[in-house]
Each structure stands twice: as structure tokens, then as C-alpha cells.
Design an enzyme around this catalytic site. Sequence first.
Site, PDB file in Angstrom:
ATOM      1  N   ASP A   1       0.715  -5.636 -12.258  1.00 64.28           N
ATOM      2  CA  ASP A   1      -0.323  -4.973 -11.213  1.00 64.28           C
ATOM      3  C   ASP A   1      -2.059  -6.274 -11.624  1.00 64.28           C
ATOM      4  OD1 ASP A   1      -1.881  -3.865  -8.622  1.00 64.28           O
ATOM      5  OD2 ASP A   1      -2.572  -2.094 -10.216  1.00 64.28           O
ATOM      6  N   HIS A   2      -2.138  -6.181 -10.763  1.00 63.09           N
ATOM      7  CA  HIS A   2      -3.593  -7.771 -10.813  1.00 63.09           C
ATOM      8  C   HIS A   2      -3.384  -8.297 -12.180  1.00 63.09           C
ATOM      9  CE1 HIS A   2      -6.107  -5.793  -8.235  1.00 63.09           C
ATOM     10  NE2 HIS A   2      -5.527  -4.283  -8.627  1.00 63.09           N
TER      11      HIS A   2
ATOM     12  N   GLU B   1      -3.965 -12.473  -4.076  1.00 62.66           N
ATOM     13  CA  GLU B   1      -5.198 -11.762  -3.347  1.00 62.66           C
ATOM     14  C   GLU B   1      -6.320 -12.702  -2.921  1.00 62.66           C
ATOM     15  OE1 GLU B   1      -6.712  -7.890  -5.654  1.00 62.66           O
ATOM     16  OE2 GLU B   1      -8.677  -8.484  -5.099  1.00 62.66           O
TER      17      GLU B   1
ATOM     18  N   HIS C   1     -10.717   0.108  -5.462  1.00 60.23           N
ATOM     19  CA  HIS C   1      -9.647   0.928  -6.785  1.00 60.23           C
ATOM     20  C   HIS C   1     -11.228   2.684  -7.451  1.00 60.23           C
ATOM     21  CE1 HIS C   1      -7.961  -2.947  -8.280  1.00 60.23           C
ATOM     22  NE2 HIS C   1      -7.424  -1.864  -7.379  1.00 60.23           N
ATOM     23  N   GLY C   2     -10.602   3.655  -7.788  1.00 59.75           N
ATOM     24  CA  GLY C   2     -10.714   4.859  -8.369  1.00 59.75           C
ATOM     25  C   GLY C   2     -11.476   5.785  -7.100  1.00 59.75           C
TER      26      GLY C   2
ATOM     27  N   GLY D   1      -6.593   0.439  -4.213  1.00 59.34           N
ATOM     28  CA  GLY D   1      -7.279   1.686  -4.516  1.00 59.34           C
ATOM     29  C   GLY D   1      -7.109   2.994  -3.046  1.00 59.34           C
TER      30      GLY D   1
ATOM     31  N   ASN E   1      -1.314   1.101  -2.623  1.00 61.31           N
ATOM     32  CA  ASN E   1      -1.190   1.374  -4.718  1.00 61.31           C
ATOM     33  C   ASN E   1      -1.808   2.913  -4.882  1.00 61.31           C
ATOM     34  OD1 ASN E   1      -0.184  -1.245  -4.598  1.00 61.31           O
ATOM     35  ND2 ASN E   1      -1.762  -1.898  -5.921  1.00 61.31           N
TER      36      ASN E   1
ATOM     37  N   ASN F   1      -2.823   5.607  -8.635  1.00 61.34           N
ATOM     38  CA  ASN F   1      -2.793   5.703  -9.581  1.00 61.34           C
ATOM     39  C   ASN F   1      -3.916   6.637 -10.351  1.00 61.34           C
ATOM     40  OD1 ASN F   1      -3.349   4.732 -12.510  1.00 61.34           O
ATOM     41  ND2 ASN F   1      -4.487   2.986 -11.837  1.00 61.34           N
TER      42      ASN F   1
END
Length: 293
Positions: A84-85, A135, A177-178, A208, A229, A231
Site C-alpha cells: 500500500d502506498h 496513483e 485517509h483516517g 480512505g 481501502n 484501515n
Amino acid sequence: MLVNATRMLKLAHEGHYAVGHFNINNLEWTKAILLEAEAQKSPVILGVSEGAAKYMGGFKVVAAMVKALDESLGITVPVALHLDHGTYEGVKKCIEAGFTSVMFDGSSLPFEENIEKTCELVNLAHDKGLSIEAEVGAIGGTEDGITADGEVADPEECKKIVALGVDFLAAGIGNIHGIYPEDWTGLKLDALAKIQEATGGIPLVLHGGTGIPDDQIKAAIAGGMSKINVNTDCQLVFAEATIEYCKAGKADPTAENKEKGYDPRKLLKPGFQAIQAKVREKMELFGSVGKAA
Ligand code: 13P
């Protein structure tokens, strides 16, 4: 069954559902997600950030753990082990370590450099049978110390990077994200339509995935987002379940604690089960239940 992510995402795109990418942090996380995917007969992607890989001891440790768990637990559904990333160097290391899929995140580089490096890594990944995600337009929020705003990708840049042969593309549509800020204005579905048109129907990736309302997730899947995705959601439920267990006194280090709930196998169980419940909820929402093929 460890596979690359190309076929599972092509099928998801054609079938108008999405495959969940769930980030892993340790053995418990990995085992919980694999067993839930098997129970739901769903394909799944295990996402590993470079920070998480370092925490677990390195890319080789992660690859060996996932391969061994997949075999020992008798997992029959398609599972992709995905970086990832990834950085340029990280992608190369994962290709060697035995990952089945990689993401090269060149979104913070000047676009020409992103194109150049993505092109090289597409060839390297494909030579070894891995799938590769690229990306453009940084996804907002903070991940591994990198912060950005909820950007929207430029369809022309998406078109150029997809022409290099990438298998799926992370294109920002205002996702972050988050935990989303109170004043977040939602996914830009009109931008998604333009990106999907410009990229000729390639599976797109929604980063995200935590905290986006269900109706927007469904609209994003209908618009071509085939990999979602997640997380933070798993981190939150794991922490919550563990805190609750401790607050109930079950881990207390006293002789009266006959259950010996401080045993890590007991201490980590509520969090393990909470991850499974969250993964199940997401697989149902994304429509991937029963889609293992
Ligand atoms: P969340 O932490 O917001 O779920 O995002 C995960 C992600 O996009 C990993 O790449």
C-alpha cells in the site's frame, strides 16, 4: 489461495461490486481477515504499508507469514498480498519478497517523474506476474506521516498513467485517509464519472474507505470504484473492544483473576472478533460476499 489482484478486480468491475482492501498490522489482523474472507466466500486484498511492514519485521516476514497462514488455514478464496502506498524502492523489494501485488504511489512527485517511474515498475511487476496500482492526485489525510488535502485527480493525467499498463488506479475524488473532518463535503461523483470515462473502464481504487456514508460508497462502486481501502475502521474497533475488555477488569493482574485474562491469546480475542465483524460488514456493503471465483 494467493493470487495477484488483476482478475478479482476485473470481475468486480464487470459485476458492479468492490473487493475490500484491509490493511494488516500483525498476525491477529491477518488471520482475522483471512478467516472472515473464507467464511464469506469473498475475494480479499491484504494491504501492507511500508510502516506496517517495518513494524512486522520487514517485507520478507510479511510475505512468509501471509503465505504460511493462507496455506495452513486452508484458505480457498482469492487473496492478494498488496503493498500500500509503496515507494520506488519499496515496490522493488516487495516484488523480490513474494508479494502478489504492489502500489507505486508517485502522486507526490512531479507528474513526469511519476510517469517515468510507474512505467518502469509496471514492467518489473508484470514480468514477475504481480498486479500494480498507480496513483495520481494525492489522497487526503495522513498516512505514514504524509499529509495532503482531499484532492481530485485530473482525468487527463489518469488517462496518461493508465496507458502505461497499470492494472488499477487510485484516483482522488475528495476522499481522505483516517477520520473525516466534520466539514467534509463528500465524494465528488461527477469527477469520478469523468475519470472513469477518460480511463476507458479500468478498475478504480477508493482510498480512505473509513467513514464514508454507505450511500456514497454504493454510488462510488456504481461509478467504477472496484477496490476500497479500509484501515482506520479496523483499528478503531480493535482498540474499542480491547479497552472494553480491560475496563471490565478481565486483564487485571491479580491472583483472584482465575480466568487469567491477561494471557495475550485472551486479551487480543475481542479485538480479533471485532475486526472480523467489521470486515464482514464491509464485504456485505461492497457486495463481494459469495464472489470468490
Ligand atoms: P482509512 O484508514 O481511511 O480506512 O484508509 C485506508 C487506506 O486508504 C489505505 O490505503
